[in-house]
Design a protein around this motif. Sequence first.
Motif, short mmCIF file in Angstrom:
data_model
loop_
_atom_site.label_atom_id
_atom_site.label_comp_id
_atom_site.label_asym_id
_atom_site.label_seq_id
_atom_site.Cartn_x
_atom_site.Cartn_y
_atom_site.Cartn_z
N UNK A 82 0.55 -12.81 2.30
CA UNK A 82 1.17 -12.38 3.26
C UNK A 82 1.18 -10.86 3.16
N UNK A 83 1.42 -10.01 4.27
CA UNK A 83 1.54 -8.83 4.09
C UNK A 83 2.75 -8.30 3.32
N UNK A 84 2.45 -7.22 2.27
CA UNK A 84 3.18 -6.77 1.10
C UNK A 84 4.40 -5.94 2.03
N UNK A 85 4.15 -5.19 2.70
CA UNK A 85 5.18 -4.11 3.20
C UNK A 85 5.86 -4.71 4.69
N UNK A 86 5.22 -5.22 5.44
CA UNK A 86 5.66 -5.38 6.59
C UNK A 86 6.38 -6.79 6.68
N UNK A 90 8.46 -8.53 3.14
CA UNK A 90 8.90 -7.49 2.19
C UNK A 90 9.80 -7.67 1.20
N UNK A 94 8.81 -7.15 -2.75
CA UNK A 94 9.14 -5.97 -3.17
C UNK A 94 9.92 -6.23 -4.90
N UNK A 97 7.28 -6.19 -7.26
CA UNK A 97 6.17 -5.32 -7.26
C UNK A 97 6.85 -4.12 -8.11
N UNK A 113 -4.66 -3.08 -3.63
CA UNK A 113 -3.86 -4.33 -2.91
C UNK A 113 -4.84 -4.79 -1.80
N UNK A 114 -5.29 -6.10 -1.71
CA UNK A 114 -6.15 -6.59 -0.97
C UNK A 114 -5.59 -7.10 0.38
N UNK A 115 -5.32 -5.72 1.12
CA UNK A 115 -4.97 -6.09 2.55
C UNK A 115 -6.12 -6.34 3.18
N UNK B 101 -0.36 -0.14 5.91
CA UNK B 101 -0.86 -1.49 5.42
C UNK B 101 -1.40 -2.24 6.98
N UNK B 110 -8.98 -2.39 1.99
CA UNK B 110 -8.11 -2.77 0.92
C UNK B 110 -7.34 -1.26 0.39
#
Lengths: 362, 362
Positions: A82-86, A90, A94, A97, A113-115, B101, B110
């Motif tokens: 899933x999204x890391x930041x949003x 989060x 976090x 990380x 980061x495999x966004x 992101x 990425x």
Amino acid sequence: MEKNANASTRRVTQADVARLAGVSQATVSHVIASLESGTSRVSDKLRTKVTEAIDLTGYVVNPIAQRLAGGRSGFVGVFTYEPIFAGEADSFYHPFLVGVERAAETAGWNLVLFTGAAKTEGRRRMLADGARSLSVADGCILLGLHYDARDLEALLNERFPFVFIGARHSDAGTVPYVAPDYEPATRDVLDLMFAYGHGRIGYVGDLNPEQVNNVRLRVYRDVMRSMGDQPGVFIDSTTTPSIVLQQVLDNRLTAVVTDNTGIAGMLRAEAQERGIRVPEDLSIAQLGDAEIADEVDWTGFHIPRDELGFEAVRLLAELIDGTSSPDDLQRLFPCAVIDGTTAGPAPRTPSSETSSSRGVEL
Amino acid sequence: MEKNANASTRRVTQADVARLAGVSQATVSHVIASLESGTSRVSDKLRTKVTEAIDLTGYVVNPIAQRLAGGRSGFVGVFTYEPIFAGEADSFYHPFLVGVERAAETAGWNLVLFTGAAKTEGRRRMLADGARSLSVADGCILLGLHYDARDLEALLNERFPFVFIGARHSDAGTVPYVAPDYEPATRDVLDLMFAYGHGRIGYVGDLNPEQVNNVRLRVYRDVMRSMGDQPGVFIDSTTTPSIVLQQVLDNRLTAVVTDNTGIAGMLRAEAQERGIRVPEDLSIAQLGDAEIADEVDWTGFHIPRDELGFEAVRLLAELIDGTSSPDDLQRLFPCAVIDGTTAGPAPRTPSSETSSSRGVEL
DNA sequence: CTACGGTATTTATACGCATTACAAAACCGG
DNA sequence: CCGGTTTTGTAATGCGTATAAATACCGTAG
């Protein structure tokens, strides 16, 4: 369109350095390798000549070429489903990380980061499109509540170095991971409850047997079977808090343990609304702790997320270097019990009242 | 040590696909390029043959090789001068990264985090060692309170596509950036103060003329010069809150604007401690807003951090594609005024009392 | 003085892909 | 049916590095 031959913008290569130093490109490569590893393969005379040329030209190695040629790129992948930041995720990612970044900084590694991975049903897939990008990294950290068993298999089959944060298992082989050591921590929390005089302790959580966190459920079952007054009460948390609480009351529980922060909070709120005091009438303990600071000082145990992130990278480094022993690929880290304010001595009589009556005063 | 020739673990290459499809590697490359760009360079017959072979073998492109061969890697670098996740800086970077992101996800890119960059005085340097890793990325987002002017110059000279979040300038050329449009926002906040009847409005902030945020200071000066009762009162925030507050009182200010969230909060706390009510006796407005949710509903303006992150990536994409116009490289984004609870109508008489007396009741 | 063993250095090659240049084929109007 | 234009495929080459193999070097034993 764009002339790459334009000398003014082209970056310095080993060949440029070699030309300046009057040696071959291979020698430059050897010098650089010897600088990093310490082991010398080149005479002092040439080494100084080459390093001087490097300083003069401002040469920096190209990790892309390095990687393509079979070396290390100095990149560690971080794959989350899933999204890391949003979003609410989060707060989940976090804390891990923080440790991952700290370890990467220490080791001089960069994070990828495999966004950009393709998504199905809003969730990222690693293979099919994610694997595409994988090759840049020397190894990869996997992280996330959800995961794809096929991804795991493929990763194992490709012999690509990776470490999961959180215990995972696969038929295809041993999955390297770092994870909280739930078993003793769960025992400790239950022991604490027993020490407080509770006998009727319930388990509130996801009862789906396929769950990742079934270690806690299993330990609860084992402990209750050997120590408790009764074989244990299992309450499904995927309903509403009021239904959960009703089952707590119906079963005359004086304490519950939960495998989920959210449930614990909702249960506590629901109890207070009904005039049931926590912990005087009902003790609640988490089998874990909140990702983010909570105003409530929950009884439970601390998951060392920062440490887990850090150690994941360390384990990955061993895998990449090939210095890890095959029987030390799955590492568990202790979780300290927190004797917080949401659990206390058991009431003298079980809290069997209906929601209309008050709990027993001490 | 490790036999790469071992066919079972080696990844599929274009050559493998080509062999299976009975075409040349170049054709496979063309097919893939045509799949992405749409423009056809190869007949339908061969295209289907090749795509079938791709599906059959499970081929995925190698971005490393792609990049080395002069193409795109699909990686966007994110360079911060301080750790992204750890420490207090977290709350600073995070809101921007949400947007970054999101944009990266949309574009299928990425993210590369340069956590491995060498550090001087605890701060990361981009060049010398950071540049080393830069080449993997198609472009780079720069982010951070601090920055190195030499880094900026070098980046411009290398013609490496990059976008700064926050306005920056360099002698070496036009620095592409996205930034909050401080000028109108600052005017709006001051207008609001005037509308509330304040005349004696002070500026509390970092008075160092080299500061990045001097736009707000300049606007304040201009506005006060043309509208205010007096040329403006400048209070250095790098002292203690009590000294700042004393200066506020000494100058009989009824309102202050600050360029920093922390200062505003400390000033408000100090005022309340001395019995000076906010906003009845003293109005405080921020020229900005807090990165994270604050229980106080500050008067000020909203910096669209998420949007800035998103738009930074968009601008970067244009730079990489070469579709950006040279006179649209510096983009400002509007900040909506927040008419919060820390500013209100000016008191009838100036709050010139000492700390022992109460403010004027309305 | 030659032959030999070991080390220092270079040459050659591979990594996986994009791209250019070119050849072959197909098409087309007259 | 032919010269010219366009389309389609391939061979060749280069990106910047690591590394295996080959060679040059150098001191020493025979």
